[in-house]
Motif scaffolding. Sequence first.
Motif, PDB file in Angstrom:
ATOM      1  N   UNK A   6       0.905  -1.326  -0.020  1.00 24.69           N
ATOM      2  CA  UNK A   6      -0.002  -0.025  -0.031  1.00 24.69           C
ATOM      3  C   UNK A   6       0.811   1.313   0.018  1.00 24.69           C
ATOM      4  N   UNK A   7       1.832   1.204   0.695  1.00 23.98           N
ATOM      5  CA  UNK A   7       2.913   2.453   0.838  1.00 23.98           C
ATOM      6  C   UNK A   7       3.548   2.697  -0.644  1.00 23.98           C
ATOM      7  N   UNK A   8       3.939   1.538  -1.130  1.00 17.68           N
ATOM      8  CA  UNK A   8       4.340   1.497  -2.526  1.00 17.68           C
ATOM      9  C   UNK A   8       3.671   2.304  -3.562  1.00 17.68           C
ATOM     10  N   UNK A   9       2.354   1.585  -3.493  1.00 18.44           N
ATOM     11  CA  UNK A   9       1.308   2.121  -4.515  1.00 18.44           C
ATOM     12  C   UNK A   9       1.057   3.715  -4.186  1.00 18.44           C
ATOM     13  N   UNK A  10       0.880   4.067  -2.898  1.00 23.08           N
ATOM     14  CA  UNK A  10       0.570   5.439  -2.536  1.00 23.08           C
ATOM     15  C   UNK A  10       1.584   6.087  -2.994  1.00 23.08           C
ATOM     16  N   UNK A  11       3.009   5.818  -2.670  1.00 24.09           N
ATOM     17  CA  UNK A  11       4.152   6.626  -3.330  1.00 24.09           C
ATOM     18  C   UNK A  11       4.131   6.750  -4.820  1.00 24.09           C
ATOM     19  N   UNK A  12       3.519   5.811  -5.490  1.00 27.99           N
ATOM     20  CA  UNK A  12       3.501   5.566  -6.851  1.00 27.99           C
ATOM     21  C   UNK A  12       2.547   6.559  -7.434  1.00 27.99           C
ATOM     22  N   UNK A  13       1.349   6.698  -6.753  1.00 27.77           N
ATOM     23  CA  UNK A  13       0.168   7.157  -7.399  1.00 27.77           C
ATOM     24  C   UNK A  13       0.037   8.634  -6.989  1.00 27.77           C
ATOM     25  N   UNK A  14       0.315   8.941  -5.460  1.00 26.99           N
ATOM     26  CA  UNK A  14      -0.004  10.046  -4.884  1.00 26.99           C
ATOM     27  C   UNK A  14       0.417  11.249  -5.236  1.00 26.99           C
ATOM     28  N   UNK A  15       1.959  11.170  -5.345  1.00 28.51           N
ATOM     29  CA  UNK A  15       2.224  12.553  -5.943  1.00 28.51           C
ATOM     30  C   UNK A  15       1.886  13.092  -7.323  1.00 28.51           C
ATOM     31  N   UNK A  16       1.953  12.006  -8.382  1.00 25.72           N
ATOM     32  CA  UNK A  16       1.233  12.439  -9.542  1.00 25.72           C
ATOM     33  C   UNK A  16      -0.362  12.985  -9.437  1.00 25.72           C
TER      34      UNK A  16
ATOM     35  N   UNK B  36       2.273  -8.340  -6.629  1.00 23.14           N
ATOM     36  CA  UNK B  36       1.589  -7.073  -6.321  1.00 23.14           C
ATOM     37  C   UNK B  36       2.699  -5.961  -6.281  1.00 23.14           C
ATOM     38  N   UNK B  37       3.960  -6.431  -5.788  1.00 30.26           N
ATOM     39  CA  UNK B  37       4.935  -5.173  -5.779  1.00 30.26           C
ATOM     40  C   UNK B  37       5.458  -5.077  -7.047  1.00 30.26           C
ATOM     41  N   UNK B  38       5.588  -5.971  -7.886  1.00 30.75           N
ATOM     42  CA  UNK B  38       6.182  -5.995  -9.330  1.00 30.75           C
ATOM     43  C   UNK B  38       5.200  -5.026 -10.272  1.00 30.75           C
ATOM     44  N   UNK B  39       3.805  -5.090  -9.971  1.00 30.50           N
ATOM     45  CA  UNK B  39       2.824  -4.488 -10.285  1.00 30.50           C
ATOM     46  C   UNK B  39       2.944  -2.817  -9.885  1.00 30.50           C
ATOM     47  N   UNK B  40       3.162  -2.866  -8.673  1.00 31.00           N
ATOM     48  CA  UNK B  40       3.410  -1.589  -7.996  1.00 31.00           C
ATOM     49  C   UNK B  40       4.608  -0.785  -8.831  1.00 31.00           C
ATOM     50  N   UNK B  41       5.638  -1.601  -8.857  1.00 32.36           N
ATOM     51  CA  UNK B  41       6.814  -0.908  -9.537  1.00 32.36           C
ATOM     52  C   UNK B  41       6.651  -0.525 -11.092  1.00 32.36           C
ATOM     53  N   UNK B  42       5.869  -1.294 -11.653  1.00 29.90           N
ATOM     54  CA  UNK B  42       5.454  -0.628 -13.100  1.00 29.90           C
ATOM     55  C   UNK B  42       4.556   0.484 -13.045  1.00 29.90           C
ATOM     56  N   UNK B  43       3.705   0.598 -12.046  1.00 27.10           N
ATOM     57  CA  UNK B  43       2.760   1.625 -11.757  1.00 27.10           C
ATOM     58  C   UNK B  43       3.769   2.907 -11.393  1.00 27.10           C
ATOM     59  N   UNK B  44       4.548   2.820 -10.399  1.00 28.17           N
ATOM     60  CA  UNK B  44       5.553   3.793 -10.204  1.00 28.17           C
ATOM     61  C   UNK B  44       6.283   4.432 -11.183  1.00 28.17           C
ATOM     62  N   UNK B  46       5.473   4.294 -14.693  1.00 27.43           N
ATOM     63  CA  UNK B  46       4.219   5.374 -15.232  1.00 27.43           C
ATOM     64  C   UNK B  46       3.982   6.492 -14.913  1.00 27.43           C
ATOM     65  N   UNK B  47       3.975   6.328 -13.505  1.00 23.94           N
ATOM     66  CA  UNK B  47       3.465   7.392 -12.750  1.00 23.94           C
ATOM     67  C   UNK B  47       4.702   8.524 -12.613  1.00 23.94           C
ATOM     68  N   UNK B  48       6.112   8.209 -12.514  1.00 21.75           N
ATOM     69  CA  UNK B  48       7.096   9.044 -12.704  1.00 21.75           C
ATOM     70  C   UNK B  48       7.037   9.768 -14.077  1.00 21.75           C
ATOM     71  N   UNK B  49       6.740   8.751 -15.288  1.00 25.57           N
ATOM     72  CA  UNK B  49       6.635   9.393 -16.594  1.00 25.57           C
ATOM     73  C   UNK B  49       5.668  10.473 -16.624  1.00 25.57           C
ATOM     74  N   UNK B  50       4.420  10.010 -16.108  1.00 24.43           N
ATOM     75  CA  UNK B  50       3.314  11.292 -16.212  1.00 24.43           C
ATOM     76  C   UNK B  50       3.540  12.505 -15.377  1.00 24.43           C
ATOM     77  N   UNK B  51       4.312  12.310 -14.137  1.00 20.33           N
ATOM     78  CA  UNK B  51       4.730  13.412 -13.415  1.00 20.33           C
ATOM     79  C   UNK B  51       5.703  14.198 -14.202  1.00 20.33           C
ATOM     80  N   UNK B  52       6.664  13.715 -14.849  1.00 20.91           N
ATOM     81  CA  UNK B  52       7.491  14.518 -15.606  1.00 20.91           C
ATOM     82  C   UNK B  52       6.774  15.069 -16.566  1.00 20.91           C
TER      83      UNK B  52
END
Lengths: 138, 189
Positions: A6-16, B36-44, B46-52
């Motif tokens: 959940x922390x990982x997902x939050x850090x991934x989605x939250x800032x954007x 799920x952590x692999x999925x979260x890594x991919x989301x992260x 993608x999220x960074x690209x969108x943030x940039x």
Amino acid sequence: MNSRLMTLLGLAIGPVALLLVDALFTRQGAGGAFENLQQIVRSTGLTAWPIGVLIGHWYYPGPLWPVVKRPWNYVVLGAISLVVMLGTLPLGAVESASEFVSTIVFCGGLVAGALLWSMDNPPTHYDSRVMKLWPARG
Amino acid sequence: MRNPARPATGLFSPEPGTSRCRYDQRNAEMDESAKWESVAGLVAILSLIIAALVGGFAGELVKTRAGATVLMILAVVFVVAVIAIDLPAALDKTAGNTFSELLREGGTQTTIFPWTFAVSAGRWFHPGDKIDLFGIAGPLLLMGLTFVVVAGGDVLRRLGSGIPSWLVVLTGLLAGALLFPAGFSVEKP
């Protein structure tokens, strides 16, 4: 789902999400789309109230438990939220409402989130000061 | 000697409640978690690209209807994603795994989260449409103050007394409103 995921997902989605919301709230260029969004943000409580409630809910000084017992606190909070958010909608057309409405509503939301949606539970041990507010049952 | 009344349990069918069974369950949970952590890594990523992209082009995007629509859709998707992810966490049996609980707990570990939310809220909901006390120096001062709050909070926490989150929030609200206020020009109908 565990806390780490959940922390990982939050850090991934939250800032954007925060960046996107900030861009929409603050960078409405002249002649751009959704011009009314700024007016809604500043002159009504539609966005200021829920954001205030959430921040109050997350970071209240604590430990603190809801002043209205669960689950009625959710009912009271929901009712107040409806009144504030819908009640301030007409202010969107009022001259100079954008100068102060969102600030007042946001501060109200902070207090409401802290008092009605705090996460702690009342103590179960005997405490005379507490028992006056939370009399024992059974 | 094994009790003959008890049925033999094979290697792949451990008796429920035994340590072997618990071990297998824990392995399965770890596999699921790793997936799920692999999925979260991919989301992260993608999220960074969108943030940039958002950081670089938001100012230009909002000037056109199509660009603003894209931003609006992305914002709605991300906010809905946060809620959609939080719902199952709120309903399952694991304690302390919702975003609210993690953010409150995180506030005791670092000042970054309460500070970020408070500065943003102060920036959006400050009183007065045109306050600009510090001009261009405001964002620079805010960066310095952010460093002081985050690093200072960490040092104090290591010394045994962190800064209370509510105090960080109040300071952040003032900082966001005074040092980094959004300039609004609301057109009245």
